[in-house]
Design a protein around this motif. Structure first.
Motif, PDB file in Angstrom:
ATOM      1  N   PRO A 160      -2.822   0.725  -3.957  1.00  0.00           N
ATOM      2  CA  PRO A 160      -1.968  -0.467  -4.047  1.00  0.00           C
ATOM      3  C   PRO A 160      -0.913  -0.292  -5.138  1.00  0.00           C
ATOM      4  O   PRO A 160      -1.204   0.235  -6.223  1.00  0.00           O
ATOM      5  CB  PRO A 160      -2.946  -1.588  -4.391  1.00  0.00           C
ATOM      6  N   VAL A 161       0.303  -0.727  -4.839  1.00  0.00           N
ATOM      7  CA  VAL A 161       1.427  -0.588  -5.764  1.00  0.00           C
ATOM      8  C   VAL A 161       2.108  -1.934  -5.948  1.00  0.00           C
ATOM      9  O   VAL A 161       2.296  -2.693  -4.988  1.00  0.00           O
ATOM     10  CB  VAL A 161       2.457   0.436  -5.214  1.00  0.00           C
ATOM     11  N   LEU A 162       2.483  -2.230  -7.180  1.00  0.00           N
ATOM     12  CA  LEU A 162       3.327  -3.383  -7.478  1.00  0.00           C
ATOM     13  C   LEU A 162       4.694  -2.859  -7.858  1.00  0.00           C
ATOM     14  O   LEU A 162       4.812  -1.822  -8.525  1.00  0.00           O
ATOM     15  CB  LEU A 162       2.744  -4.189  -8.636  1.00  0.00           C
ATOM     16  N   TYR A 163       5.746  -3.571  -7.435  1.00  0.00           N
ATOM     17  CA  TYR A 163       7.104  -3.138  -7.760  1.00  0.00           C
ATOM     18  C   TYR A 163       7.970  -4.333  -8.092  1.00  0.00           C
ATOM     19  O   TYR A 163       7.668  -5.469  -7.740  1.00  0.00           O
ATOM     20  CB  TYR A 163       7.714  -2.316  -6.635  1.00  0.00           C
ATOM     21  N   LYS A 164       9.046  -4.070  -8.792  1.00  0.00           N
ATOM     22  CA  LYS A 164      10.015  -5.099  -9.156  1.00  0.00           C
ATOM     23  C   LYS A 164      10.792  -5.458  -7.892  1.00  0.00           C
ATOM     24  O   LYS A 164      11.449  -4.591  -7.307  1.00  0.00           O
ATOM     25  CB  LYS A 164      10.935  -4.555 -10.244  1.00  0.00           C
ATOM     26  N   PRO A 165      10.741  -6.712  -7.435  1.00  0.00           N
ATOM     27  CA  PRO A 165      11.343  -7.080  -6.149  1.00  0.00           C
ATOM     28  C   PRO A 165      12.828  -6.738  -6.008  1.00  0.00           C
ATOM     29  O   PRO A 165      13.258  -6.321  -4.944  1.00  0.00           O
ATOM     30  CB  PRO A 165      11.127  -8.595  -6.065  1.00  0.00           C
ATOM     31  N   LEU A 166      13.601  -6.880  -7.061  1.00  0.00           N
ATOM     32  CA  LEU A 166      15.035  -6.581  -6.962  1.00  0.00           C
ATOM     33  C   LEU A 166      15.344  -5.115  -7.214  1.00  0.00           C
ATOM     34  O   LEU A 166      16.484  -4.685  -7.029  1.00  0.00           O
ATOM     35  CB  LEU A 166      15.828  -7.465  -7.933  1.00  0.00           C
ATOM     36  N   ASP A 167      14.331  -4.338  -7.625  1.00  0.00           N
ATOM     37  CA  ASP A 167      14.518  -2.907  -7.876  1.00  0.00           C
ATOM     38  C   ASP A 167      13.203  -2.179  -7.607  1.00  0.00           C
ATOM     39  O   ASP A 167      12.476  -1.835  -8.544  1.00  0.00           O
ATOM     40  CB  ASP A 167      14.978  -2.677  -9.318  1.00  0.00           C
ATOM     41  N   PRO A 168      12.863  -1.949  -6.328  1.00  0.00           N
ATOM     42  CA  PRO A 168      11.582  -1.318  -5.988  1.00  0.00           C
ATOM     43  C   PRO A 168      11.382   0.074  -6.578  1.00  0.00           C
ATOM     44  O   PRO A 168      10.261   0.562  -6.616  1.00  0.00           O
ATOM     45  CB  PRO A 168      11.609  -1.253  -4.460  1.00  0.00           C
ATOM     46  N   ALA A 169      12.467   0.695  -7.073  1.00  0.00           N
ATOM     47  CA  ALA A 169      12.309   1.994  -7.728  1.00  0.00           C
ATOM     48  C   ALA A 169      11.490   1.858  -9.012  1.00  0.00           C
ATOM     49  O   ALA A 169      10.951   2.832  -9.519  1.00  0.00           O
ATOM     50  CB  ALA A 169      13.670   2.614  -8.018  1.00  0.00           C
ATOM     51  N   SER A 177       0.847  -1.181   0.000  1.00  0.00           N
ATOM     52  CA  SER A 177       0.000   0.000   0.000  1.00  0.00           C
ATOM     53  C   SER A 177       0.885   1.234   0.000  1.00  0.00           C
ATOM     54  O   SER A 177       1.869   1.306   0.726  1.00  0.00           O
ATOM     55  CB  SER A 177      -0.892  -0.013   1.237  1.00  0.00           C
ATOM     56  N   SER A 178       0.541   2.192  -0.848  1.00  0.00           N
ATOM     57  CA  SER A 178       1.279   3.450  -0.886  1.00  0.00           C
ATOM     58  C   SER A 178       0.348   4.577  -0.469  1.00  0.00           C
ATOM     59  O   SER A 178      -0.866   4.419  -0.441  1.00  0.00           O
ATOM     60  CB  SER A 178       1.812   3.724  -2.297  1.00  0.00           C
ATOM     61  N   THR A 179       0.922   5.712  -0.161  1.00  0.00           N
ATOM     62  CA  THR A 179       0.153   6.897   0.213  1.00  0.00           C
ATOM     63  C   THR A 179       0.340   7.964  -0.849  1.00  0.00           C
ATOM     64  O   THR A 179       1.477   8.284  -1.218  1.00  0.00           O
ATOM     65  CB  THR A 179       0.621   7.433   1.578  1.00  0.00           C
ATOM     66  N   VAL A 180      -0.762   8.510  -1.350  1.00  0.00           N
ATOM     67  CA  VAL A 180      -0.706   9.582  -2.340  1.00  0.00           C
ATOM     68  C   VAL A 180      -0.189  10.849  -1.651  1.00  0.00           C
ATOM     69  O   VAL A 180      -0.713  11.263  -0.621  1.00  0.00           O
ATOM     70  CB  VAL A 180      -2.097   9.832  -2.965  1.00  0.00           C
ATOM     71  N   THR A 181       0.856  11.442  -2.224  1.00  0.00           N
ATOM     72  CA  THR A 181       1.462  12.633  -1.629  1.00  0.00           C
ATOM     73  C   THR A 181       1.190  13.903  -2.428  1.00  0.00           C
ATOM     74  O   THR A 181       1.355  15.003  -1.901  1.00  0.00           O
ATOM     75  CB  THR A 181       2.985  12.458  -1.491  1.00  0.00           C
ATOM     76  N   GLU A 182       0.802  13.746  -3.705  1.00  0.00           N
ATOM     77  CA  GLU A 182       0.553  14.926  -4.537  1.00  0.00           C
ATOM     78  C   GLU A 182      -0.356  14.555  -5.703  1.00  0.00           C
ATOM     79  O   GLU A 182      -0.262  13.453  -6.245  1.00  0.00           O
ATOM     80  CB  GLU A 182       1.883  15.454  -5.078  1.00  0.00           C
ATOM     81  N   LYS A 207       1.548  11.384  -7.315  1.00  0.00           N
ATOM     82  CA  LYS A 207       2.842  11.011  -6.754  1.00  0.00           C
ATOM     83  C   LYS A 207       2.523  10.272  -5.466  1.00  0.00           C
ATOM     84  O   LYS A 207       1.583  10.623  -4.753  1.00  0.00           O
ATOM     85  CB  LYS A 207       3.704  12.236  -6.474  1.00  0.00           C
ATOM     86  N   TYR A 208       3.287   9.223  -5.180  1.00  0.00           N
ATOM     87  CA  TYR A 208       3.005   8.380  -4.031  1.00  0.00           C
ATOM     88  C   TYR A 208       4.310   7.879  -3.426  1.00  0.00           C
ATOM     89  O   TYR A 208       5.367   7.959  -4.053  1.00  0.00           O
ATOM     90  CB  TYR A 208       2.117   7.201  -4.435  1.00  0.00           C
ATOM     91  N   GLU A 209       4.227   7.378  -2.211  1.00  0.00           N
ATOM     92  CA  GLU A 209       5.398   6.787  -1.561  1.00  0.00           C
ATOM     93  C   GLU A 209       4.970   5.542  -0.810  1.00  0.00           C
ATOM     94  O   GLU A 209       3.823   5.409  -0.389  1.00  0.00           O
ATOM     95  CB  GLU A 209       6.108   7.782  -0.664  1.00  0.00           C
ATOM     96  N   GLY A 224      12.553  -2.562   3.523  1.00  0.00           N
ATOM     97  CA  GLY A 224      12.442  -1.606   4.616  1.00  0.00           C
ATOM     98  C   GLY A 224      12.735  -0.166   4.229  1.00  0.00           C
ATOM     99  O   GLY A 224      12.669   0.728   5.062  1.00  0.00           O
ATOM    100  N   LYS A 225      13.066   0.068   2.959  1.00  0.00           N
ATOM    101  CA  LYS A 225      13.369   1.414   2.488  1.00  0.00           C
ATOM    102  C   LYS A 225      12.129   2.058   1.883  1.00  0.00           C
ATOM    103  O   LYS A 225      11.252   1.383   1.359  1.00  0.00           O
ATOM    104  CB  LYS A 225      14.478   1.377   1.443  1.00  0.00           C
ATOM    105  N   GLN A 226      12.102   3.385   1.946  1.00  0.00           N
ATOM    106  CA  GLN A 226      10.984   4.126   1.386  1.00  0.00           C
ATOM    107  C   GLN A 226      11.286   4.493  -0.070  1.00  0.00           C
ATOM    108  O   GLN A 226      12.407   4.901  -0.390  1.00  0.00           O
ATOM    109  CB  GLN A 226      10.717   5.399   2.183  1.00  0.00           C
ATOM    110  N   TYR A 227      10.283   4.331  -0.923  1.00  0.00           N
ATOM    111  CA  TYR A 227      10.409   4.640  -2.340  1.00  0.00           C
ATOM    112  C   TYR A 227       9.279   5.567  -2.753  1.00  0.00           C
ATOM    113  O   TYR A 227       8.245   5.631  -2.097  1.00  0.00           O
ATOM    114  CB  TYR A 227      10.360   3.356  -3.185  1.00  0.00           C
ATOM    115  N   ARG A 228       9.503   6.248  -3.866  1.00  0.00           N
ATOM    116  CA  ARG A 228       8.495   7.150  -4.423  1.00  0.00           C
ATOM    117  C   ARG A 228       8.224   6.756  -5.858  1.00  0.00           C
ATOM    118  O   ARG A 228       9.072   6.161  -6.525  1.00  0.00           O
ATOM    119  CB  ARG A 228       8.993   8.588  -4.375  1.00  0.00           C
ATOM    120  N   GLY A 229       7.052   7.135  -6.321  1.00  0.00           N
ATOM    121  CA  GLY A 229       6.699   6.895  -7.710  1.00  0.00           C
ATOM    122  C   GLY A 229       5.673   7.907  -8.155  1.00  0.00           C
ATOM    123  O   GLY A 229       5.161   8.694  -7.355  1.00  0.00           O
ATOM    124  N   GLN A 230       5.394   7.879  -9.443  1.00  0.00           N
ATOM    125  CA  GLN A 230       4.345   8.734  -9.976  1.00  0.00           C
ATOM    126  C   GLN A 230       3.755   8.056 -11.195  1.00  0.00           C
ATOM    127  O   GLN A 230       4.401   7.243 -11.849  1.00  0.00           O
ATOM    128  CB  GLN A 230       4.861  10.121 -10.319  1.00  0.00           C
TER     129      GLN A 230
END
Length: 74
Positions: free
Chosen positions: A49-58, A3-8, A20-22, A28-34
């Protein structure tokens, strides 16, 4: 999926919202996306809800936008 939180919110191309979300990934690291957002109405503070690449959450996208995206493996 996390789960991500919408920031903008901004109005993007063709009048669609751009969000934009984080989120915190499994490492355990925080990531951002848009992303363009057209699925549902959201507000700053909404959870998405966000899906990310496990070896590269960016590399990530909100779940509704994921249907139109594929990860490339190298």
């Amino acid at each position: 999926m996390v789960s991500s939180t919408v920031t903008e919110l901004r109005t993007g191309s063709r009048g669609r919202s751009n969000i934009k979300y984080e989120f915190v990934a499994m490492d355990g690291k925080q990531y951002r996306g848009q992303s363009d957002w057209g699925a549902h109405r959201v507000q700053v503070g909404s959870e998405v809800p966000v899906l990310y690449k496990p070896l590269d959450p960016a590399v990530n996208l909100p779940l509704p936008r994921f249907l139109f995206f594929s990860f490339r493996t190298t």
